[in-house]
Scaffold this active site. Sequence first.
Site, PDB file in Angstrom:
ATOM      1  N   THR A 198      32.924  17.555 -26.999  1.00  9.60           N
ATOM      2  CA  THR A 198      32.723  18.909 -27.309  1.00  9.60           C
ATOM      3  C   THR A 198      32.448  18.952 -28.927  1.00  9.60           C
ATOM      4  O   THR A 198      31.491  19.655 -29.268  1.00  9.60           O
ATOM      5  CB  THR A 198      33.901  19.868 -27.093  1.00  9.60           C
ATOM      6  OG1 THR A 198      34.207  19.944 -25.765  1.00  9.60           O
ATOM      7  CG2 THR A 198      33.919  21.106 -27.702  1.00  9.60           C
ATOM      8  N   SER A 219      33.594  13.223 -22.287  1.00 12.97           N
ATOM      9  CA  SER A 219      34.427  12.345 -22.101  1.00 12.97           C
ATOM     10  C   SER A 219      34.845  11.964 -20.536  1.00 12.97           C
ATOM     11  O   SER A 219      35.330  11.052 -20.141  1.00 12.97           O
ATOM     12  CB  SER A 219      35.827  12.457 -22.975  1.00 12.97           C
ATOM     13  OG  SER A 219      36.283  13.547 -22.558  1.00 12.97           O
ATOM     14  N   ASP A 236      38.732  15.606 -23.199  1.00 14.36           N
ATOM     15  CA  ASP A 236      39.255  15.611 -21.690  1.00 14.36           C
ATOM     16  C   ASP A 236      39.862  14.207 -21.356  1.00 14.36           C
ATOM     17  O   ASP A 236      41.155  14.220 -20.682  1.00 14.36           O
ATOM     18  CB  ASP A 236      38.150  15.515 -20.594  1.00 14.36           C
ATOM     19  CG  ASP A 236      37.700  17.286 -20.317  1.00 14.36           C
ATOM     20  OD1 ASP A 236      38.234  18.088 -21.207  1.00 14.36           O
ATOM     21  OD2 ASP A 236      36.914  17.450 -19.624  1.00 14.36           O
TER      22      ASP A 236
HETATM   23  N1  ASP Z   1      34.501  18.307 -21.696  1.00 12.69           N
HETATM   24  C1  ASP Z   1      34.725  17.798 -23.061  1.00 12.69           C
HETATM   25  C2  ASP Z   1      34.791  16.372 -23.201  1.00 12.69           C
HETATM   26  O1  ASP Z   1      35.918  15.853 -22.731  1.00 12.69           O
HETATM   27  C3  ASP Z   1      35.938  18.572 -23.380  1.00 12.69           C
HETATM   28  C4  ASP Z   1      36.078  18.371 -25.007  1.00 12.69           C
HETATM   29  O2  ASP Z   1      35.566  17.432 -25.514  1.00 12.69           O
HETATM   30  O3  ASP Z   1      36.770  19.100 -25.448  1.00 12.69           O
HETATM   31  O4  ASP Z   1      33.792  15.651 -23.472  1.00 12.69           O
END
Ligand code: ASP
Length: 347
Positions: free
Chosen positions: A33, A79, A113
């Site tokens: 993110t 991630s 994540d």
């Molecule tokens: N979907 C994202 C990830 O883990 C969530 C984040 O980075 O907060 O890449």
Amino acid sequence: MNTTRVTPSDHGQETIESTCTGPRIVLFGTGGTIASSGASATQLHDYRVTATLEEVMASVPHMHALGSLTGEQVFNVPSHDIDNGMLLQLAQRVAQALNDPDVDGIVLTHGTDTLEETAYFLDLVTNSEKPVVVVGAMRPAQALSADGPLNLYNAVKVAASPQARGKGVLVVLDDRIVAARYASKRHTSATDAFRPHEHGLLGEITGGIVRFFYSLVPRHVEGMAFALDKMAMLPQVDVIFDHIGAGEHLYDASIASGAKGIVLAATGNGSLSVSARAGARKAQHNGVLMVRSTRTGSGTVLPLADDADFHTICANGLNPQKARLLLMLVLTKTADFQIAQRYFDCW
Ligand code: ASP
């Protein structure tokens, strides 16, 4: 004014360098993110990775005054897309950088994540006094009150801090410093998703000052380290979540697909339900190590008399996703459940 330049590195990736003097910090970009954007300022979910590490670093110009910063994009994904091979690749790059006498500290930008998994894995396979800080964001870059820029600034500040030396791998988000071993994502969207409840914060960044409250009990145990340089791949370890009415088929599928280990996200204190007992017996007969962790989210899983019979290993304080990482590493050393238990008792 500090400047930034981009050059190709020996590792085939682009590296970004700033010309400020001070602690030499290497940033490794992996996506998440913190490198993502959505369509509007109010879109706080369902976005994509859009920015390179170079762009992320350029968006926080203030941090270039904190040290001499170098950036390297290892990969650029959300991630939840990271696999064992990528984890190993990343860990090997971090270990290499830690061995470089020209590096004082490391910052890793990562999706939240699975951030706790990478942070704990790095904690298990590296042994350096130099700070290693893993940082992410809960809100994408275009969002109102995006948290990524300050989180990244704080992470660099911690990595550059002499007080962060010898503290193992650290997670920095929302002005807090948490030990990788105890960091866990506990909220789907709040900016303080990594606030630990049982083990407390290691420190904070407040008023621009890094403050540590405690030191961790040292963990690197003589003769029980993992030799990352000799690891070409990690063995398959699956996590099975237990619940009322669970069947045995997941154990069958896991064993049939070549798992060398199973972590049970068990009920309560790592209890063995009827299906978990059947699964543990099958694992035992197939030479698959099985660890009892807990789905409760906190607390220590204690030994059971059944462990001797079923050859199960208790995870102690590790949640299932972290127990999986330790079991993968332990399996590179032994398939004996009693020796494996000793690793879980130490780490
Ligand atoms: N979907 C994202 C990830 O883990 C969530 C984040 O980075 O907060 O890449």
